[in-house]
Design an enzyme around this catalytic site. Sequence first.
Site, PDB file in Angstrom:
ATOM      1  N   HIS A 264     -41.264  -5.489  -5.913  1.00  0.00           N
ATOM      2  CA  HIS A 264     -40.818  -5.950  -7.229  1.00  0.00           C
ATOM      3  C   HIS A 264     -39.293  -5.985  -7.258  1.00  0.00           C
ATOM      4  O   HIS A 264     -38.641  -4.940  -7.321  1.00  0.00           O
ATOM      5  CB  HIS A 264     -41.355  -5.021  -8.325  1.00  0.00           C
ATOM      6  CG  HIS A 264     -41.151  -5.573  -9.710  1.00  0.00           C
ATOM      7  ND1 HIS A 264     -41.911  -6.602 -10.212  1.00  0.00           N
ATOM      8  CD2 HIS A 264     -40.250  -5.258 -10.684  1.00  0.00           C
ATOM      9  CE1 HIS A 264     -41.516  -6.883 -11.436  1.00  0.00           C
ATOM     10  NE2 HIS A 264     -40.492  -6.086 -11.741  1.00  0.00           N
TER      11      HIS A 264
ATOM     12  N   ASP B   3     -46.151  -6.979  -4.598  1.00  0.00           N
ATOM     13  CA  ASP B   3     -45.503  -6.422  -5.787  1.00  0.00           C
ATOM     14  C   ASP B   3     -46.483  -5.476  -6.482  1.00  0.00           C
ATOM     15  O   ASP B   3     -47.520  -5.914  -6.986  1.00  0.00           O
ATOM     16  CB  ASP B   3     -45.107  -7.560  -6.728  1.00  0.00           C
ATOM     17  CG  ASP B   3     -44.307  -7.091  -7.939  1.00  0.00           C
ATOM     18  OD1 ASP B   3     -44.388  -5.896  -8.297  1.00  0.00           O
ATOM     19  OD2 ASP B   3     -43.606  -7.922  -8.535  1.00  0.00           O
TER      20      ASP B   3
ATOM     21  N   SER C 100     -38.145 -10.515 -13.648  1.00  0.00           N
ATOM     22  CA  SER C 100     -39.234  -9.698 -14.191  1.00  0.00           C
ATOM     23  C   SER C 100     -39.471 -10.034 -15.672  1.00  0.00           C
ATOM     24  O   SER C 100     -39.829 -11.166 -15.983  1.00  0.00           O
ATOM     25  CB  SER C 100     -38.910  -8.211 -13.981  1.00  0.00           C
ATOM     26  OG  SER C 100     -40.026  -7.398 -14.252  1.00  0.00           O
TER      27      SER C 100
END
Length: 425
Positions: free
Chosen positions: A378, A347, A213
């Site tokens: 995610h 996501d 991320s």
Amino acid sequence: MSPAFLAVVAVILCILFRLLNVNSQPQIPQMFCRDGQFMECFNKIAPMLREPYIPTRLWGFSGHIQTIIHSIIGRVKCPWPLGERVYLALTDGSTLTYDLYQPLINGVEGRHVMTHRSHSKTKHFDLFPDDITVAICPGIGNSSESVYIRTFVHYAQCHGYRCAVLNHIGVLDSVQVTSGRIFTYGHTDDYSAMINHLLKKYPTTNIVSVGFSLGGNLISKYLGEAPRPKNIIGGVSICQGYNAVVATQWLLKWQNFHRFYLYVLTENVKSIILKHRHVLLADDIKQRYQLNERDISAAATLPELDEAYTRRVHNFKTLKDLYSWSSSLNYLANIKRPMVFVNARDDPLVPDTLLNPIREFTNSHNQSLYIELANGGHLGFYEGGLIYPNPVTWLDRALVSLIGGIVMSHNDLLVAKGSLTTTVI
């Protein structure tokens, strides 16, 4: 039972089935790569990439559920790897820590034996897995203590890799902030300090950068900002958004619960700032950067919080300047190392429009691969089972394979240059 009650139950079940996408079928990951030789390394070492990813049947086809379960639970049956914590005093007064984990095995069955040619002499040595160090940069507000990081570290250790995990400044409760800042979206100096220290400890190791991320954005930006140590042989980025300017605009919208996720992210960062308010919001710091604690506490979105705190502390004139400087998209073209990017189309934090640039990039640059899954949410990527998923996720398995593919590509390049030969025993 009355017909009305049965009708209500039917409607609720229909809504649940629609939200959970239970009628969906597993799909094979989609690959974007123009470099056939680079892709062949992953075809050899990661056949799972050519097989359907099978999410947990009842809820795994919902990106929202995968994301929520990841954020609340992380991973099932999570181990706690044993390592050492390294403390670094940075030039700006910050105290940076990273955790170092050694491999759990000394070699693997069928390991490669490499021959290094130096002038007229020939030197034989084994390529043990601990010649590779996986340098991990976690997601926003995460650290080596985050459950998904611990699970991956343990899995990588079991495959013979040494792991180093950056602890974002301000995240660990046990480490006090010693300067007027915490981590931010594009500040790569902390990661660079960890890499440099690793190379002092292990000057001959090869490093594969892995980022989750926010961490994926940071390692991509780090590799594209300037020439980096030759020991870094590649990078893997998972679930990053690439463009903070566009991503923020999308997260401010209400559809698909974007605003809900933005609120959670905002509260996460805000809690870190307020946890260290005695240092970050000391009178001299507030005066130096013109900070208003009331505005920071009242911020309801990341742009509001970044306007009240982040932009000022890092000396940016506008939020757009901050977000543009932070976006890895503006640095990808300068990366000189092999790169693999992984995203899921469902996501909820990374809308599909943010994925177009990385598709185009990997279709036009050698030694780059983009893997796009239909499902996974995610950082979720849970797989197997009806309700209870497997302890090891698809992502954990894929990451170890992707690291192996990068190592193989690096070795093939050395062989092609005549500096290395390999045989398998």
